[in-house]
Write a protein that holds these residues in place. Structure first.
Motif, PDB file in Angstrom:
ATOM      1  N   GLY A 180       0.836  -1.189   0.000  1.00 44.88           N
ATOM      2  CA  GLY A 180       0.000   0.000   0.000  1.00 44.88           C
ATOM      3  C   GLY A 180       0.871   1.238   0.000  1.00 44.88           C
ATOM      4  N   SER A 181       0.609   2.143   0.945  1.00 43.45           N
ATOM      5  CA  SER A 181       1.348   3.399   1.018  1.00 43.45           C
ATOM      6  C   SER A 181       1.768   3.685   2.456  1.00 43.45           C
ATOM      7  CB  SER A 181       0.475   4.548   0.497  1.00 43.45           C
ATOM      8  OG  SER A 181       1.125   5.800   0.670  1.00 43.45           O
ATOM      9  N   ILE A 182       3.041   3.981   2.631  1.00 42.25           N
ATOM     10  CA  ILE A 182       3.581   4.429   3.917  1.00 42.25           C
ATOM     11  C   ILE A 182       4.257   5.771   3.667  1.00 42.25           C
ATOM     12  CG2 ILE A 182       5.162   3.963   5.821  1.00 42.25           C
ATOM     13  CD1 ILE A 182       4.882   0.978   5.210  1.00 42.25           C
ATOM     14  N   GLY A 183       3.747   6.821   4.295  1.00 43.63           N
ATOM     15  CA  GLY A 183       4.310   8.144   4.050  1.00 43.63           C
ATOM     16  C   GLY A 183       5.730   8.275   4.559  1.00 43.63           C
ATOM     17  N   ARG A 184       5.921   7.924   5.825  1.00 42.63           N
ATOM     18  CA  ARG A 184       7.251   8.031   6.436  1.00 42.63           C
ATOM     19  C   ARG A 184       7.483   6.834   7.345  1.00 42.63           C
ATOM     20  NH1 ARG A 184      11.002  12.142   7.337  1.00 42.63           N
ATOM     21  NH2 ARG A 184       9.600  13.607   6.266  1.00 42.63           N
ATOM     22  N   LEU A 185       8.554   6.102   7.098  1.00 44.41           N
ATOM     23  CA  LEU A 185       8.914   4.950   7.911  1.00 44.41           C
ATOM     24  C   LEU A 185      10.275   5.232   8.534  1.00 44.41           C
ATOM     25  CD1 LEU A 185       8.730   1.208   6.710  1.00 44.41           C
ATOM     26  CD2 LEU A 185      10.259   2.022   8.490  1.00 44.41           C
TER      27      LEU A 185
END
Length: 297
Positions: A180-185
């Motif tokens: 999916g989408s992870i903005g900031r990891l």
């Protein structure tokens, strides 16, 4: 709303392992919404926060209010320890959520999820298609046999603190699997997978890309048998910055239609390179926009 759709082999693997049935879906929805059971009530009072101080072998269903699991509490419900399918402000776990399927399951919007305890299962945490977690913070342990965190939806900010461990034990497992989408990891602790530490992947012909905006490692990301970080298929990592250790038989694999916009390893201070390490090297058959190395690859 709960989604049990299929897209790609990770989804198929998850559903097969979970064996989600129609009655199970109805049970989950009925646990969080009278509308899902075909009942309409007028003037329903606001949901009350749940503070769980007693161990239970039943799934805890979100009612839309905060859920807090206290220290020394063990939740072992099946198929989920805690399940959310409605707008919920926060889930805070200080105890143990453990079962043979999924520890925490989210299929709607969860503003804040914090773990200082232990979460485990075949998969530790699942964020479904259509699910959004605004902030996920781990300073405890999240573990699974197949996946530590499995994301099909949106996680805006995922932080693994310096005491945090996200790990898997299976031979072909991934500690963080993102489709999916992870903005900031941001990792300040340990992310350790059987096959992959972080796996950013959807099939190359997928209409939706797997996306990580900024991946920052100040701790350890490792793999026992494959690559510590794999970015492949129709997948993008905007910025990958390492000041810690990325380690595996393969360090970073970037291939297929995959793209890394900026990859930075280490920093240069007064002409001296840092101790940042990518052990296992860098394999690129995709696209890397800018590569800067002031450490060791």
């Amino acid at each position: 709303m709960l989604h049990i759709s299929t897209a790609g082999h990770e989804r198929a693997n998850f559903n097969a392992a979970l064996n989600v049935t129609a009655s199970m879906q109805k049970a989950l929805l009925c646990g969080v919404s009278v509308l899902a059971c075909g009942v309409v009530l007028g003037g329903t009072p606001a949901a009350q926060a749940q503070t769980i101080g007693t161990s239970s072998a039943s799934t805890v269903y979100s009612t839309g209010a905060d859920i807090t699991v206290l220290t020394n509490v063990v939740l072992s419900g099946t198929p989920f320890g805690i399940a959310n399918a409605t707008l919920t402000n926060s889930i805070t776990n200080g105890g143990t959520v453990s079962n043979k399927h999924t520890g925490i399951y989210n299929a709607d919007t969860l503003n804040a999820f914090s773990n200082t305890g232990t979460i485990s299962g075949l998969t530790g945490v699942v964020n479904e298609f259509g699910g959004t977690i605004q902030t996920l913070t781990n300073s405890g342990s999240i573990s699974g046999i197949q996946y530590g965190i499995l994301n099909f939806g949106v996680i805006n900010q995922l932080t693994n603190a310096n005491t945090g461990v996200i790990a898997t034990s299976g031979a072909r497992s991934s500690a963080i699997n993102n489709s999916g989408s992870i903005g900031r990891l941001t990792n300040n602790g340990t992310i350790a997978g059987g096959a992959r530490g972080i796996y950013n992947y959807v099939t190359s012909n997928s209409a939706v890309a797997a996306y990580i905006g900024v991946l920052t490692n100040n701790g350890l990301i490792s793999s026992r048998s494959n690559s510590a970080i794999t970015n492949t298929g129709n997948s993008t990592i905007g910025v990958l910055s390492n000041t810690g250790t990325i380690s595996g038989p393969g360090g970073i694999f970037n291939y297929g239609r995959a793209d890394i916009g900026v990859l930075t390893n280490g920093t240069l201070t007064n002409g001296v390179a840092s101790n940042a390490l990518i052990r296992g090297g860098l394999y690129n058959a995709g696209t890397i926009g800018v590569l800067t190395n002031d450490g060791t690859i």
